[in-house]
Motif scaffolding. Sequence first.
Motif, PDB file in Angstrom:
ATOM      1  N   LYS A 102      -9.211   2.387   9.103  1.00  0.00           N
ATOM      2  CA  LYS A 102      -9.746   2.448   7.741  1.00  0.00           C
ATOM      3  C   LYS A 102      -8.844   1.669   6.785  1.00  0.00           C
ATOM      4  O   LYS A 102      -7.720   1.310   7.101  1.00  0.00           O
ATOM      5  CB  LYS A 102      -9.868   3.902   7.282  1.00  0.00           C
ATOM      6  CG  LYS A 102     -10.759   4.763   8.155  1.00  0.00           C
ATOM      7  CD  LYS A 102     -12.210   4.297   8.132  1.00  0.00           C
ATOM      8  CE  LYS A 102     -13.095   5.225   8.949  1.00  0.00           C
ATOM      9  NZ  LYS A 102     -14.509   4.801   8.932  1.00  0.00           N
ATOM     10  N   ARG A 103      -9.332   1.461   5.570  1.00  0.00           N
ATOM     11  CA  ARG A 103      -8.583   0.714   4.566  1.00  0.00           C
ATOM     12  C   ARG A 103      -7.368   1.509   4.096  1.00  0.00           C
ATOM     13  O   ARG A 103      -7.448   2.726   3.907  1.00  0.00           O
ATOM     14  CB  ARG A 103      -9.498   0.392   3.382  1.00  0.00           C
ATOM     15  CG  ARG A 103      -8.864  -0.498   2.331  1.00  0.00           C
ATOM     16  CD  ARG A 103      -9.884  -0.965   1.325  1.00  0.00           C
ATOM     17  NE  ARG A 103     -10.920  -1.781   1.951  1.00  0.00           N
ATOM     18  CZ  ARG A 103     -11.936  -2.342   1.285  1.00  0.00           C
ATOM     19  NH1 ARG A 103     -12.067  -2.118  -0.010  1.00  0.00           N
ATOM     20  NH2 ARG A 103     -12.821  -3.076   1.920  1.00  0.00           N
ATOM     21  N   SER A 104      -6.255   0.817   3.913  1.00  0.00           N
ATOM     22  CA  SER A 104      -5.025   1.462   3.440  1.00  0.00           C
ATOM     23  C   SER A 104      -5.188   1.942   2.010  1.00  0.00           C
ATOM     24  O   SER A 104      -5.807   1.264   1.185  1.00  0.00           O
ATOM     25  CB  SER A 104      -3.855   0.473   3.516  1.00  0.00           C
ATOM     26  OG  SER A 104      -3.667   0.021   4.840  1.00  0.00           O
ATOM     27  N   LEU A 105      -4.623   3.100   1.714  1.00  0.00           N
ATOM     28  CA  LEU A 105      -4.726   3.674   0.374  1.00  0.00           C
ATOM     29  C   LEU A 105      -3.687   3.043  -0.553  1.00  0.00           C
ATOM     30  O   LEU A 105      -2.555   2.778  -0.150  1.00  0.00           O
ATOM     31  CB  LEU A 105      -4.543   5.185   0.438  1.00  0.00           C
ATOM     32  CG  LEU A 105      -5.544   5.915   1.347  1.00  0.00           C
ATOM     33  CD1 LEU A 105      -5.260   7.405   1.383  1.00  0.00           C
ATOM     34  CD2 LEU A 105      -6.982   5.651   0.891  1.00  0.00           C
ATOM     35  N   CYS A 157       0.851  -1.185   0.000  1.00  0.00           N
ATOM     36  CA  CYS A 157       0.000   0.000   0.000  1.00  0.00           C
ATOM     37  C   CYS A 157       0.887   1.236   0.000  1.00  0.00           C
ATOM     38  O   CYS A 157       2.113   1.125   0.028  1.00  0.00           O
ATOM     39  CB  CYS A 157      -0.917   0.012   1.236  1.00  0.00           C
ATOM     40  SG  CYS A 157      -0.026   0.173   2.807  1.00  0.00           S
ATOM     41  N   ALA A 159      -7.028  12.326  -0.031  1.00  0.00           N
ATOM     42  CA  ALA A 159      -7.275  12.153   1.401  1.00  0.00           C
ATOM     43  C   ALA A 159      -6.517  13.160   2.261  1.00  0.00           C
ATOM     44  O   ALA A 159      -7.045  13.652   3.262  1.00  0.00           O
ATOM     45  CB  ALA A 159      -6.887  10.732   1.816  1.00  0.00           C
ATOM     46  N   CYS A 182      -4.123   9.215  -2.084  1.00  0.00           N
ATOM     47  CA  CYS A 182      -3.426   9.914  -1.000  1.00  0.00           C
ATOM     48  C   CYS A 182      -3.588  11.429  -1.132  1.00  0.00           C
ATOM     49  O   CYS A 182      -3.833  12.124  -0.139  1.00  0.00           O
ATOM     50  CB  CYS A 182      -1.950   9.547  -0.999  1.00  0.00           C
ATOM     51  SG  CYS A 182      -1.600   7.856  -0.447  1.00  0.00           S
ATOM     52  N   LYS A 217      -3.237  10.277  10.991  1.00  0.00           N
ATOM     53  CA  LYS A 217      -3.861   8.957  11.023  1.00  0.00           C
ATOM     54  C   LYS A 217      -4.917   8.817  12.117  1.00  0.00           C
ATOM     55  O   LYS A 217      -5.762   7.918  12.053  1.00  0.00           O
ATOM     56  CB  LYS A 217      -2.782   7.878  11.241  1.00  0.00           C
ATOM     57  CG  LYS A 217      -1.919   7.598  10.021  1.00  0.00           C
ATOM     58  CD  LYS A 217      -0.854   6.557  10.335  1.00  0.00           C
ATOM     59  CE  LYS A 217      -1.438   5.202  10.681  1.00  0.00           C
ATOM     60  NZ  LYS A 217      -1.956   4.471   9.492  1.00  0.00           N
ATOM     61  N   SER A 236       1.012   2.663   7.330  1.00  0.00           N
ATOM     62  CA  SER A 236       0.055   2.672   6.223  1.00  0.00           C
ATOM     63  C   SER A 236      -0.649   4.017   6.085  1.00  0.00           C
ATOM     64  O   SER A 236      -0.989   4.678   7.079  1.00  0.00           O
ATOM     65  CB  SER A 236      -0.977   1.561   6.402  1.00  0.00           C
ATOM     66  OG  SER A 236      -1.673   1.708   7.627  1.00  0.00           O
ATOM     67  N   ASN A 260      -3.541   5.863   5.820  1.00  0.00           N
ATOM     68  CA  ASN A 260      -4.972   5.755   6.078  1.00  0.00           C
ATOM     69  C   ASN A 260      -5.267   6.325   7.462  1.00  0.00           C
ATOM     70  O   ASN A 260      -4.374   6.467   8.300  1.00  0.00           O
ATOM     71  CB  ASN A 260      -5.430   4.288   6.030  1.00  0.00           C
ATOM     72  CG  ASN A 260      -4.717   3.426   7.058  1.00  0.00           C
ATOM     73  OD1 ASN A 260      -3.522   3.171   6.954  1.00  0.00           O
ATOM     74  ND2 ASN A 260      -5.437   2.985   8.064  1.00  0.00           N
ATOM     75  N   ARG A 261      -6.521   6.630   7.699  1.00  0.00           N
ATOM     76  CA  ARG A 261      -6.956   6.911   9.055  1.00  0.00           C
ATOM     77  C   ARG A 261      -7.000   5.596   9.821  1.00  0.00           C
ATOM     78  O   ARG A 261      -7.273   4.536   9.251  1.00  0.00           O
ATOM     79  CB  ARG A 261      -8.348   7.552   9.041  1.00  0.00           C
ATOM     80  CG  ARG A 261      -8.398   8.946   8.478  1.00  0.00           C
ATOM     81  CD  ARG A 261      -7.866   9.987   9.439  1.00  0.00           C
ATOM     82  NE  ARG A 261      -8.674  10.070  10.663  1.00  0.00           N
ATOM     83  CZ  ARG A 261      -8.367  10.857  11.688  1.00  0.00           C
ATOM     84  NH1 ARG A 261      -7.272  11.609  11.656  1.00  0.00           N
ATOM     85  NH2 ARG A 261      -9.136  10.901  12.765  1.00  0.00           N
TER      86      ARG A 261
END
Length: 201
Positions: free
Chosen positions: A157-160, A44, A169, A166, A64, A151, A153-154
């Motif tokens: 949450k799902r990894s970008l 990711c 986000a 990115c 994050k 990773s 992402n927040r």
Amino acid sequence: MSDSPVPAFRPFHRRIRLPGARLVDKARGQLRKGRVLAYSTESCFGLGCDPMNHRALARILGIKGRPNHKGMIVIASHIDQLRHLVAPLTEEAWQELMRYWPGHYTFLLPASPRVPPVLRGRHAKLAVRLTAHDEAAALCHALGSALVSTSANRAGKRSLKTARACKKAFGDRVLTLPGRIGKRRRPSTIIDFESGRVLRA
């Protein structure tokens, strides 16, 4: 552990395209300012910064929404980029690690007392890896530095997976670098080096 001389390791030699000089200079400037990068890794996009910069580490946690007790992984392109982050190891220990590196294995090693507490979290050990992802390794090589690798992402949450995601986000809070992630579907395996216990398969 005794402080034996570290053996000579093969230099960075992968035949890949290094980031452009202008982009590297921009990324280096961001690191000096305590800013955060988003870059491609094995599975990711990751968020990274100078692992010794307290302000940058706090920024990553804020972006994050990640609790500060968890600690973060550090990646590098060469063992010399990790030596100041971990306690002295024997030559035999380094040789054993190099059986798995570069690779997708992250090892927990005793952290150097100089490491910011937020980097290792509530642990006495630090998670480190010589990355097998060419673009991430090239970035570390070009910058001459290890990078935090958590990773993009927040928390929860799902990894970008793309630079575009990115940028959408994180906007200008992060310098997003172009790149493609590797083919791994899962994050790296995490192993406690001393005990051999697998913490994440």
